[in-house]
Scaffold this active site. Structure first.
Site, PDB file in Angstrom:
ATOM      1  N   LYS A   1      -3.557 -10.977  -6.812  1.00 46.87           N
ATOM      2  CA  LYS A   1      -4.801 -11.227  -6.068  1.00 46.87           C
ATOM      3  C   LYS A   1      -5.979 -10.445  -6.667  1.00 46.87           C
ATOM      4  CE  LYS A   1      -5.733  -9.050  -2.193  1.00 46.87           C
ATOM      5  NZ  LYS A   1      -5.850  -8.514  -0.833  1.00 46.87           N
TER       6      LYS A   1
ATOM      7  N   LYS B   1       0.826  -1.217   0.000  1.00 49.06           N
ATOM      8  CA  LYS B   1       0.000   0.000   0.000  1.00 49.06           C
ATOM      9  C   LYS B   1       0.853   1.257   0.000  1.00 49.06           C
ATOM     10  CE  LYS B   1      -4.542  -1.455   1.233  1.00 49.06           C
ATOM     11  NZ  LYS B   1      -5.646  -1.483   2.176  1.00 49.06           N
TER      12      LYS B   1
ATOM     13  N   LYS C   1     -10.802  -5.774  -4.240  1.00 49.39           N
ATOM     14  CA  LYS C   1     -12.005  -4.963  -4.386  1.00 49.39           C
ATOM     15  C   LYS C   1     -11.706  -3.487  -4.632  1.00 49.39           C
ATOM     16  CE  LYS C   1     -13.392  -5.428   0.379  1.00 49.39           C
ATOM     17  NZ  LYS C   1     -12.282  -5.026   1.234  1.00 49.39           N
TER      18      LYS C   1
HETATM   19  P1  TYM Z   1     -10.394  -7.201   3.265  1.00 50.82           P
HETATM   20  O1  TYM Z   1     -11.548  -6.273   3.443  1.00 50.82           O
HETATM   21  O2  TYM Z   1      -9.325  -6.837   2.332  1.00 50.82           O
HETATM   22  O3  TYM Z   1     -10.934  -8.613   2.823  1.00 50.82           O
HETATM   23  C1  TYM Z   1     -11.990  -9.271   3.512  1.00 50.82           C
HETATM   24  C2  TYM Z   1     -11.754 -10.768   3.518  1.00 50.82           C
HETATM   25  O4  TYM Z   1     -11.669 -11.266   2.177  1.00 50.82           O
HETATM   26  C3  TYM Z   1     -10.465 -11.995   2.008  1.00 50.82           C
HETATM   27  N1  TYM Z   1      -9.997 -11.801   0.624  1.00 50.82           N
HETATM   28  C4  TYM Z   1      -9.761 -12.785  -0.242  1.00 50.82           C
HETATM   29  N2  TYM Z   1      -9.864 -14.120  -0.133  1.00 50.82           N
HETATM   30  C5  TYM Z   1      -9.562 -14.864  -1.229  1.00 50.82           C
HETATM   31  N3  TYM Z   1      -9.158 -14.326  -2.405  1.00 50.82           N
HETATM   32  C6  TYM Z   1      -9.039 -12.988  -2.562  1.00 50.82           C
HETATM   33  N4  TYM Z   1      -8.663 -12.483  -3.733  1.00 50.82           N
HETATM   34  C7  TYM Z   1      -9.345 -12.155  -1.446  1.00 50.82           C
HETATM   35  N5  TYM Z   1      -9.333 -10.808  -1.262  1.00 50.82           N
HETATM   36  C8  TYM Z   1      -9.737 -10.617   0.015  1.00 50.82           C
HETATM   37  C9  TYM Z   1      -9.487 -11.417   3.021  1.00 50.82           C
HETATM   38  O5  TYM Z   1      -8.473 -12.324   3.337  1.00 50.82           O
HETATM   39  C10 TYM Z   1     -10.415 -11.139   4.187  1.00 50.82           C
HETATM   40  O6  TYM Z   1     -10.604 -12.305   4.962  1.00 50.82           O
HETATM   41  N6  TYM Z   1      -7.679  -6.304   7.364  1.00 50.82           N
HETATM   42  C11 TYM Z   1      -8.841  -7.016   6.844  1.00 50.82           C
HETATM   43  C12 TYM Z   1     -10.112  -6.644   7.556  1.00 50.82           C
HETATM   44  C13 TYM Z   1     -10.061  -6.794   9.026  1.00 50.82           C
HETATM   45  C14 TYM Z   1     -10.049  -8.005   9.749  1.00 50.82           C
HETATM   46  C15 TYM Z   1     -10.004  -7.625  11.128  1.00 50.82           C
HETATM   47  C16 TYM Z   1     -10.066  -9.349   9.380  1.00 50.82           C
HETATM   48  C17 TYM Z   1     -10.028  -5.763   9.913  1.00 50.82           C
HETATM   49  N7  TYM Z   1      -9.992  -6.269  11.181  1.00 50.82           N
HETATM   50  C18 TYM Z   1      -9.963  -8.600  12.151  1.00 50.82           C
HETATM   51  C19 TYM Z   1     -10.032 -10.305  10.397  1.00 50.82           C
HETATM   52  C20 TYM Z   1      -9.989  -9.936  11.752  1.00 50.82           C
HETATM   53  C21 TYM Z   1      -8.993  -6.672   5.375  1.00 50.82           C
HETATM   54  O7  TYM Z   1      -8.547  -5.663   4.903  1.00 50.82           O
HETATM   55  O8  TYM Z   1      -9.778  -7.554   4.693  1.00 50.82           O
END
Ligand code: TYM
Length: 327
Positions: free
Chosen positions: A194, A112, A197
Site C-alpha cells: 500500500k 504496526k 503516508k
Molecule cells: P489513515 O489516516 O491511515 O488514512 C486516511 C484515509 O485514507 C485511506 N487510505 C488509502 N486509500 C487508498 N489507497 C491508499 N494507499 C490509502 N492509504 C490510506 C484510508 O483508508 C483512510 O480512509 N484509522 C483511520 C483514521 C480514522 C477513521 C476514524 C476513519 C480514525 N477514526 C473513523 C474512519 C472513521 C486511519 O488511520 O486512516
C-alpha cells in the site's frame, strides 16, 4: 432526513495520493448531498511515538490541507478529534466491550506491532475501539474510507450490535463506503504494498509534492516487462496501479484508457498520468499556502467546529452512561 457521514484521517505525515483517491475525494463529493462530519484523528496518531513539535505542525497542516482540498465548513463539520473529549470517554467504555482476541487479529495491529516492535503499546491494540467510538458517537450511516479500513468498520459494526444486544438500541449500525476504483493505491516502488503516508519516499506521492517531483516519481515508478497500456484484472502490477490512479483522477474507465493509449507505450502514459496528478494538486498546493498564512482563521474554524461536534457527541455519551448505569 439526509444520511449521516463520518470519516477521519490521521495527522501522521504528509497526506498522499492514496489518501486523496481512497478517501478525501469522496468526502468532498459527499458534503454536497449528505450530513457530513470529518475529523483529524490526532488521538489515534500517538499510538506511534511523536515528536511534540512535529506533531503540532502535522495536526495544523493536515487540517489546513483538507480545507485546501475542498472541505467546506459551511457544508460539513470538520474538527480535531482531541478537542472533543467525548471521543476519549466513549473509547474507554467501548474498550471494556472489545474482545482482546478480536483486537489482536486486526491486520493493522499485526503490521504496526511488527514495524514498531520497540513500542507495542496498549493503544496500538485498542485503536479499533477508539475508531469505533468516533463513528458511533455521531449515529453514522456511512463511513467513506479506503480498503485498508474495512476490517475496522466490521469491528465497529460487531461492537455496536453487541452493545445494542445488551442495553437496547444505543448505536446506529454503520456501513463502510469504499470506492470501486482507487480504494487501495499501491506503492510506486513495490505495487504489492500500500502507498503509505508514514513512509515518505519515492514510493509515495504527497498532495503537496511539487510538479517536478511528481513527474520524476511517476517516470521512475516500477511498471513491468510489457509495453502495452492494458489492465490485467486481479494482478498487482505497476501498470494496473498507474491505470487506477489515472482512472480515478480523470473519471474514465480502464477500457477508455486502453483506447486512448492504444498506440503509445508506458513512457507517454506515465507522462499523461503525471500531468493529471499535477493538474489536480497544483491548485490545492496554492490554496494550502494561502490558508497556512492565516492562522487566526484556522484557529477560529477548528474551535467553532469542535463546539458543534461536542454538542452532538455529548448527547450520545449521556445516553451511553445512563444505559450502562453510571450515576
Ligand atoms: P489513515 O489516516 O491511515 O488514512 C486516511 C484515509 O485514507 C485511506 N487510505 C488509502 N486509500 C487508498 N489507497 C491508499 N494507499 C490509502 N492509504 C490510506 C484510508 O483508508 C483512510 O480512509 N484509522 C483511520 C483514521 C480514522 C477513521 C476514524 C476513519 C480514525 N477514526 C473513523 C474512519 C472513521 C486511519 O488511520 O486512516
Amino acid at each position: 432526513m439526509k444520511k449521516r457521514i463520518f470519516s477521519a484521517i490521521q495527522p501522521s505525515g504528509r497526506l498522499t495520493l492514496g489518501n486523496y483517491l481512497g478517501s478525501i475525494k469522496n468526502w468532498i463529493k459527499m458534503q454536497e448531498d449528505y450530513d457530513c462530519i470529518f475529523s483529524v484523528a490526532d488521538l489515534h496518531t500517538i499510538t506511534v511515538r511523536q515528536n511534540p513539535e512535529n506533531f503540532r505542525k502535522n495536526i495544523l497542516e493536515t487540517y489546513a490541507l483538507l480545507l485546501a482540498c475542498g472541505l467546506d465548513t459551511k457544508k460539513c463539520i470538520f474538527f480535531i478529534q482531541s478537542h472533543v473529549r467525548e471521543h476519549s470517554e466513549l473509547a474507554w467504555i467501548l474498550e471494556c466491550f472489545s474482545p482482546v482476541g478480536d483486537l489482536s487479529r486486526m491486520t493493522q495491529y499485526k503490521d504496526k506491532s511488527n514495524r514498531y516492535s520497540e513500542n507495542v503499546n496498549a493503544g496500538l491494540l485498542t485503536y479499533p475501539s477508539l475508531m469505533a467510538g468516533d463513528i458511533l458517537l455521531y449515529d453514522t450511516d456511512l463511513v467513506p474510507v479506503g480498503k485498508d479500513q474495512k476490517q475496522h468498520i466490521e469491528f465497529t459494526r460487531n461492537l455496536a450490535i453487541r452493545m445494542n444486544g445488551i442495553y437496547g438500541e444505543i448505536f446506529k449500525i454503520p456501513d463502510a463506503f469504499i470506492p470501486n476504483v482507487g480504494a487501495k493505491i499501491m506503492s510506486l516502488k513495490d505495487p504489492s504494498k500500500k502507498m503509505s503516508k508514514s513512509v515518505e519516499s519515492d514510493a509515495t506521492i504527497g498532495i503537496l509534492d511539487d510538479e517536478d517531483i511528481i513527474l520524476k516519481k511517476i517516470k521512475r515508478c516500477v511498471t513491468d516487462s510489457g509495453s502495452k497500456v492494458r489492465f490485467t484484472q486481479g494482478s498487482l502490477t505497476g501498470i494496473n496501479n498507474l491505470m487506477t490512479i489515472y482512472s480515478s483522477i480523470k473519471n474514465v474507465s480502464f477500457d477508455e484508457i486502453e483506447k486512448e493509449f492504444e498506440n503509445d507505450g508506458y513512457g507517454k502514459f506515465k507522462e499523461q498520468t503525471a500531468k493529471a496528478i499535477i493538474e489536480k494538486f497544483t491548485p490545492i498546493r496554492e490554496k494550502f499556502s494561502q490558508i497556512m498564512k492565516n492562522k487566526d482563521y484556522l484557529l477560529r474554524e477548528f474551535e467553532n467546529n469542535a463546539k458543534i461536534a461536542s454538542e452532538i457527541a455529548a448527547r450520545k455519551v449521556k445516553l451511553v452512561r445512563e444505559k450502562i448505569g453510571f450515576i
